[in-house]
Write an enzyme that holds these catalytic residues in place. Structure first.
Site, mmCIF file in Angstrom:
data_model
loop_
_atom_site.group_PDB
_atom_site.id
_atom_site.type_symbol
_atom_site.label_atom_id
_atom_site.label_comp_id
_atom_site.label_asym_id
_atom_site.label_seq_id
_atom_site.Cartn_x
_atom_site.Cartn_y
_atom_site.Cartn_z
ATOM 1 N N ASP A 123 -3.772 -0.691 4.287
ATOM 2 C CA ASP A 123 -4.540 -1.144 3.125
ATOM 3 C C ASP A 123 -4.112 -0.349 1.892
ATOM 4 O O ASP A 123 -3.925 0.874 1.959
ATOM 5 C CB ASP A 123 -6.038 -0.958 3.359
ATOM 6 C CG ASP A 123 -6.865 -1.539 2.227
ATOM 7 O OD1 ASP A 123 -7.115 -2.753 2.238
ATOM 8 O OD2 ASP A 123 -7.247 -0.763 1.318
ATOM 9 N N ASN A 131 -5.549 -3.455 -10.238
ATOM 10 C CA ASN A 131 -5.570 -4.796 -10.824
ATOM 11 C C ASN A 131 -6.330 -4.815 -12.143
ATOM 12 O O ASN A 131 -5.889 -5.416 -13.130
ATOM 13 C CB ASN A 131 -6.214 -5.785 -9.838
ATOM 14 C CG ASN A 131 -5.203 -6.702 -9.179
ATOM 15 O OD1 ASN A 131 -4.049 -6.762 -9.575
ATOM 16 N ND2 ASN A 131 -5.646 -7.410 -8.167
ATOM 17 N N GLU A 166 -5.094 -7.220 0.091
ATOM 18 C CA GLU A 166 -4.190 -6.074 0.008
ATOM 19 C C GLU A 166 -4.009 -5.396 1.366
ATOM 20 O O GLU A 166 -3.604 -4.236 1.446
ATOM 21 C CB GLU A 166 -4.693 -5.056 -1.017
ATOM 22 C CG GLU A 166 -6.011 -4.391 -0.682
ATOM 23 C CD GLU A 166 -7.230 -5.134 -1.222
ATOM 24 O OE1 GLU A 166 -8.246 -4.473 -1.459
ATOM 25 O OE2 GLU A 166 -7.150 -6.366 -1.406
#
Length: 259
Positions: A123, A131, A166
């Protein structure tokens, strides 16, 4: 009436004429020498009939060629569709649909050979913050580059998938706990030192947390293996991220992340 040549030679000459005409065009029937060859080869005195036969054969060959081209195009289209169905379009890695097919197969192989099978659930740490700070385009580029990083760190027999969002999953056949921890740590260290390169410059690296699980220690089923890897990943996050944790042990194979 011209003398006939032996039948075997007729066949050879006729075949040569048909191939040459089909390949180079019907205009080849114009030279006088070819008209004579047609008459002798096909055993007829009417040149027009001979030319008609050759042209019919040429049309048939052209049609067969078109069918083969169409079949090749259809085969390529099917291959592209299969690739798109089983791969993540952003990273090029396998997707969860492929994983659903590959995991039972890898488990069966591990059980038959009595060899270990490791799962690494990966992860990206603080991806939402990345982001929000740099934009979704930079986030997509980060995912692509992490996918490339995974591809560089897998063997031919390994399976690398985008698990969702992700998260990524690696299946490592024949890897026991020690090997899997070492491979996971190499991956974590590489990600921690790799800036995210975009068209506007370099962005900070995105560290990884990795949960490691071994099939035989997790319970022997695919669901149990994935659940164990997920629990180990959660523990890595709880301990501070940017680290590798082995399922069932809580042991950490890396240094804490800088906050």
């Amino acid at each position: 009436m011209p003398a006939r040549i032996p039948r075997g030679q007729q066949v050879l000459v006729a075949t040569a004429v048909l191939v040459a005409t089909a390949t180079l065009g019907a205009s080849l029937v114009d030279p006088p020498w070819l008209r004579l060859a047609l008459v002798l080869a096909l055993g007829v005195t009417n040149v027009a009939v001979a030319i008609a036969v050759v042209r019919a054969q040429r049309a048939m060959l052209l049609e067969l060629a078109r069918e083969r081209v169409s079949e090749a195009a259809l085969r390529r289209s099917n291959e592209e569709l299969t690739f798109q169905t089983l791969h993540d379009p952003l990273t090029g890695l396998y997707n969860r649909r492929w994983l659903a097919e590959a995991l039972p197969r890898e488990i069966h192989r591990a059980e038959r050979r009595q060899l270990p099978l490791a799962a690494l659930l990966v992860d990206l740490d603080h991806f939402k913050q990345f982001n929000d700070t740099f934009g979704h385009q930079a986030g997509d580029e980060a995912l692509r580059q992490v996918g490339q990083l995974l591809q560089r760190h897998v063997r031919a027999e390994d399976v690398a998938c985008r698990y969702g969002g992700e998260e990524f999953l690696l299946l490592l056949p024949e890897a026991d706990a020690a090997v899997a921890l070492r491979r996971a740590e190499e991956l974590r260290a590489a990600a921690a030192s790799q800036p995210i390169r975009t068209g506007s410059g370099e962005l900070p690296p995105l560290p990884l947390s990795v949960g490691v699980a071994i099939l035989q220690e997790a319970g022997g089923t695919g669901d149990a293996l994935l659940a164990a890897a997920d629990a180990a990943l959660y523990e890595a996050k709880r301990q501070g991220r940017n680290r590798v944790v082995l399922a069932g042990s809580g042991s950490t194979a890396s240094v804490p992340a800088s906050r």
